[in-house]
Design a protein around this motif. Sequence first.
Motif, short mmCIF file in Angstrom:
data_model
loop_
_atom_site.label_atom_id
_atom_site.label_comp_id
_atom_site.label_asym_id
_atom_site.label_seq_id
_atom_site.Cartn_x
_atom_site.Cartn_y
_atom_site.Cartn_z
N GLY A 191 -27.52 -13.44 -1.65
CA GLY A 191 -28.30 -12.29 -2.10
C GLY A 191 -29.74 -12.31 -1.68
N SER A 192 -30.22 -13.44 -1.21
CA SER A 192 -31.63 -13.51 -0.79
C SER A 192 -31.77 -14.02 0.64
N GLY A 193 -30.72 -13.88 1.43
CA GLY A 193 -30.74 -14.34 2.81
C GLY A 193 -30.10 -15.71 2.94
N ALA A 194 -29.31 -15.89 3.96
CA ALA A 194 -28.67 -17.19 4.20
C ALA A 194 -29.70 -18.16 4.77
N ALA A 195 -29.51 -19.41 4.43
CA ALA A 195 -30.36 -20.45 5.02
C ALA A 195 -30.04 -20.57 6.50
N MET A 196 -31.07 -20.83 7.30
CA MET A 196 -30.86 -21.04 8.73
C MET A 196 -31.68 -22.23 9.18
N ARG A 197 -31.15 -22.88 10.22
CA ARG A 197 -31.87 -24.01 10.81
C ARG A 197 -31.57 -24.03 12.30
N ASP A 198 -32.61 -24.01 13.10
CA ASP A 198 -32.47 -24.07 14.56
C ASP A 198 -31.47 -23.06 15.10
N GLY A 199 -31.53 -21.82 14.62
CA GLY A 199 -30.67 -20.76 15.12
C GLY A 199 -29.25 -20.80 14.60
N GLU A 200 -29.01 -21.57 13.55
CA GLU A 200 -27.67 -21.65 12.98
C GLU A 200 -27.71 -21.28 11.50
N ILE A 201 -26.68 -20.57 11.06
CA ILE A 201 -26.52 -20.22 9.65
C ILE A 201 -25.96 -21.45 8.94
#
Length: 137
Positions: A60-70
């Motif tokens: 609901g508040s945006g998926a976590a992402m790291r280095d262009g990956e969900i």
Amino acid sequence: MNSDRSIATVSDVPAESTLLFRIEDDDGEAHEAVLVDTDDGVACWQNYCQHFTHIALDKGSGAAMRDGEIVCENHGAYFEADSGICTYGPCEGATLAPLEVTVEDGEIYLTDPDFEYLGPGPIDDDDDMTSTSNVKI
């Protein structure tokens, strides 16, 4: 393009997260999907992890992402934003379920024939089966 299928503008999609919206399948069942900014434009995925499909990537508040990956915060799985392929975690090698979208004049449209656009945000569901996690990103 049909304005009823307009999801958002390209500028509405966060650079390091996702934009959540609701869709409906041919059986009238509501689902969630996310838009994600990629190097090649915008990708669209159904909003669930391939390890356990009742777990939402964007809660609901945006998926976590790291280095262009969900990142699935429940399992620590990583999915390439552009291909949807899981590169790490319990579902490694699996692929997120894609949805067809088209960008025209900066506007993003749902063009997947199997779904109708319902609106922005999460499904209002009192039977929330998601959980919190201690996974650090």
